[in-house]
Write an enzyme that holds these catalytic residues in place. Structure first.
Site, PDB file in Angstrom:
ATOM      1  N   HIS A 167      46.034  36.507   4.047  1.00 48.05           N
ATOM      2  CA  HIS A 167      46.829  35.819   5.139  1.00 48.05           C
ATOM      3  C   HIS A 167      45.933  35.097   6.021  1.00 48.05           C
ATOM      4  CE1 HIS A 167      49.947  37.559   2.864  1.00 48.05           C
ATOM      5  NE2 HIS A 167      50.796  36.663   3.659  1.00 48.05           N
TER       6      HIS A 167
ATOM      7  N   GLU B 124      58.367  34.822  -7.523  1.00 40.80           N
ATOM      8  CA  GLU B 124      57.068  35.282  -7.301  1.00 40.80           C
ATOM      9  C   GLU B 124      56.679  36.369  -8.535  1.00 40.80           C
ATOM     10  OE1 GLU B 124      56.089  36.045  -3.174  1.00 40.80           O
ATOM     11  OE2 GLU B 124      58.026  37.073  -3.090  1.00 40.80           O
TER      12      GLU B 124
ATOM     13  N   ASP C 193      51.723  34.859  -5.042  1.00 46.05           N
ATOM     14  CA  ASP C 193      52.206  36.327  -5.667  1.00 46.05           C
ATOM     15  C   ASP C 193      52.281  35.900  -7.274  1.00 46.05           C
ATOM     16  OD1 ASP C 193      51.796  38.473  -4.053  1.00 46.05           O
ATOM     17  OD2 ASP C 193      53.618  37.835  -3.062  1.00 46.05           O
TER      18      ASP C 193
ATOM     19  N   CYS D   4      56.829  27.267  -2.273  1.00 42.21           N
ATOM     20  CA  CYS D   4      56.252  27.406  -0.931  1.00 42.21           C
ATOM     21  C   CYS D   4      55.006  28.266  -0.957  1.00 42.21           C
ATOM     22  CB  CYS D   4      57.237  28.279  -0.063  1.00 42.21           C
ATOM     23  SG  CYS D   4      57.771  29.952  -0.670  1.00 42.21           S
TER      24      CYS D   4
HETATM   25  C1  PEP Z   1      53.462  33.761  -2.308  1.00 45.57           C
HETATM   26  O1  PEP Z   1      53.495  34.553  -2.616  1.00 45.57           O
HETATM   27  O2  PEP Z   1      53.324  32.436  -2.796  1.00 45.57           O
HETATM   28  C2  PEP Z   1      54.202  33.451  -0.941  1.00 45.57           C
HETATM   29  C3  PEP Z   1      54.607  32.251  -0.118  1.00 45.57           C
HETATM   30  O3  PEP Z   1      54.386  34.533  -0.049  1.00 45.57           O
HETATM   31  P1  PEP Z   1      53.223  35.171   0.509  1.00 45.57           P
HETATM   32  O4  PEP Z   1      52.001  34.507   0.446  1.00 45.57           O
HETATM   33  O5  PEP Z   1      53.736  35.489   1.982  1.00 45.57           O
HETATM   34  O6  PEP Z   1      53.130  36.651  -0.106  1.00 45.57           O
HETATM   35 MG    MG Z   2      54.843  36.338  -1.931  1.00 46.22          MG
END
Ligand code: PEP
Ligand code: MG
Length: 538
Positions: free
Chosen positions: A188, A428, A452, A499
């Site tokens: 992140h 995911e 994910d 996303c």
């Molecule tokens: C993903 O897993 O692609 C996602 C958008 O969620 P995060 O990165 O917050 O797990």
């Molecule tokens: Mg995710």
């Protein structure tokens, strides 16, 4: 001049001073002390510093989230002055001849256990606060700062690793770049760097002596140049200026349609983690918000955010987006996003563990608070709700039942909400992909979380830096899954987007258009580069 080679997780050039964030080791040792009076004086001094830190946090929160969000820091200041709490610390030091750190940690544990055992919900919730103020006191006693940046000027943040709970505390206006020894491209911190449009490097073997030194972060080659000579500095300043010119050119695409020459188009939205990111979304002319990672609201706090606090945040985002779509993802914690006050047990394999929708369905009171806030905020713009980490139709049905309860309660209480809020799920997991034909009958849309989805499809922990080179979102398996999800959505007349970070991968933009994706939601800084590619397509 010294050049350290690492790996770039987001490009760009930054020039500034290094600020090394200390990893806080707050494990406490019991040490025998003869001079107990001096030890008690240390506690008093540390208390003064902790109160000053809390005052700073209070002032910051007051500006950013208002009175109700800031109040907790006032409560913590009061708790630090509580006679029973301080008497217990003093007693332990005097009776057991031990160090202040040990006395504070023991008192913190004892008091928080006592609060946790109370009948009253409010008092039970104070257990986490006691733990928090005790941890703060221990940190001050151990010579650590408050985890924030002391610098006046923006700096290059260098750290061993950065957890989401740590990055969330940083004053973003003071960060020029992120540089870590550990970490992975999919962490992140990397996502945050993309949102902030600043370079980020991992695998950099820095040493403590570099703190305060002038440096260049070269996000193109992945190197950190410490104490550059004049010539190098000038070269990079010129390159940075050129980068700024390029960005200015892209700005000319603002206000233009996201459409190919032959008229094919898709919705180009942006991902955010806080109200503060909305300015970036508007500045980059995204058509809406395709992913609001609501868990950052929880990560920023020391205790569960109330319905009212959440409502204010969702309402502000909806209002600021002035009727454009805002897709808010419900709480997605667990795995790398741990929150102390959720008091989750240690897990051997948290990425496959108790996380996201699993927690929400297991703790419906937490879920319902968020849903109430979301439905109330739906009156102030175009809010859609999206549920993370779905693996079955049964989960969706459970969610629907809880949503019905929430709606009924709001109706009974005469609280207005929109009944037509669009609700979708994140795709995911390979399980969700394989049953996307069934899931499409249950929901309004799909948003593919490729971060994910890649992790679970390739069986590669996205946090594991060692496997970074084989974590491949371009893997044919992932791309075929995306196609399958799009096709299954369309068969039911539903829309599908991406996303995850892959959505912003400009080498795939053309392919995504060909695949028939209806939406891409990317870090705000990628909106215009992606638009440019689509506009250049036939
Ligand atoms: C993903 O897993 O692609 C996602 C958008 O969620 P995060 O990165 O917050 O797990
Ligand atoms: Mg995710």
């Amino acid at each position: 001049m010294k050049v350290l080679e690492g790996k770039s997780v987001f490009s760009g050039i930054s020039i500034g001073k290094i600020s090394i964030l200390q990893k806080m080791d707050t494990s406490v040792k019991r040490v025998h002390i003869d001079d107990t009076a001096a030890e008690i004086a240390r506690v008093e001094e540390a208390k003064g510093k902790a109160v000053a830190q809390l005052q700073k946090l209070y002032d910051k929160a007051l500006q950013e989230v208002g009175e109700s969000g800031a109040a907790i820091f006032e409560v913590h200041q009061m708790m630090l002055d509580d006679d029973d709490y301080l008497d217990s610390i003093h007693n332990i030091i005097e009776n057991e001849n031990v160090n202040a750190e040990y006395a504070v940690a023991t008192t913190g544990d004892n008091f928080s256990a006592m609060f946790a055992a109370m009948d009253d919900d409010y008092m039970r919730a104070r257990a986490a606060d006691i733990k928090d103020i005790s941890d703060r006191l221990v940190r001050v006693l151990s010579g650590f700062g408050d985890g924030g940046l002391d610098a006046e000027e923006p700096v290059i943040v260098v750290a061993e690793d950065l957890a989401p709970s740590e990055t969330v505390q940083l004053d973003k206006s003071k960060v020029l770049a992120f540089v870590t020894r550990k970490g992975s491209s999919n962490s992140h911190t990397a996502i945050l760097a993309r949102t902030m449009n600043i370079p980020a490097l991992i695998n950099i073997e820095y040493d403590e002596s570099m703190n305060g030194q002038m440096a260049i972060v070269d996000g193109r080659s992945g190197s950190l140049i410490v104490d550059p000579d004049e010539e190098t500095l000038k070269k990079f300043q010129d390159m940075r200026d050129e980068e700024l010119r390029q960005r200015a050119m892209l700005k000319e695409l603002k206000g233009k349609k996201t459409e190919t020459r032959s008229g094919r188009s898709l919705h180009l939205y942006a991902n955010i983690g806080s109200v503060g990111d909305v300015a970036n979304v508007l500045a980059n002319d995204a058509e809406g918000i395709g992913l609001f990672r609501s868990e950052f609201i929880y990560l920023e706090k020391d205790n569960y955010p109330t319905e009212e606090e959440q409502f204010q945040i969702y309402k502000t985002v909806a209002q600021n987006m002035a009727g454009k779509k805002v897709i808010i993802r419900t709480l997605d914690i667990g795995a790398d996003k741990q929150i102390d006050y959720f008091q989750m047990e240690h897990e051997e394999n948290p990425a496959m563990g108790y996380r996201a929708i699993r927690i929400c369905l297991d703790r419906p009171e937490v879920f319902k608070t968020q849903l109430r806030a979301l439905f109330r905020a739906s009156m102030f713009g175009t809010i859609s709700i999206m549920y993370p980490m779905i693996i079955s139709v049964k989960e969706v049905q459970q969610i629907k039942a809880i949503v019905e309860e929430v709606k009924n309660e709001l109706t009974e209480q005469g609280i207005p909400f929109r009944d037509d809020v669009e609700q979708g799920i994140m795709i995911e997991t390979p399980a969700a992909v394989m049953i996307s034909d069934l899931l499409a009958k249950e929901v309004d849309f799909f948003s593919i979380g490729t971060n994910d989805l890649t992790q679970y499809t390739l069986a590669i922990d996205r946090q594991n830096a060692k496997l970074d080179n084989i974590y491949d979102s371009h893997h044919e398996a992932v791309l075929r899954m995306i196609q399958m999800v799009v096709d299954n959505a369309h068969k039911e007349g539903k829309w599908a987007g991406i996303c995850g970070e892959l959505g912003a991968d400009t080498t795939l933009t053309e392919r995504f258009v060909e695949m028939g994706l209806d939406e891409l939601s990317v870090s705000p800084t990628f909106v215009l580069p992606v638009r440019k590619i689509i506009r250049d397509m036939d």
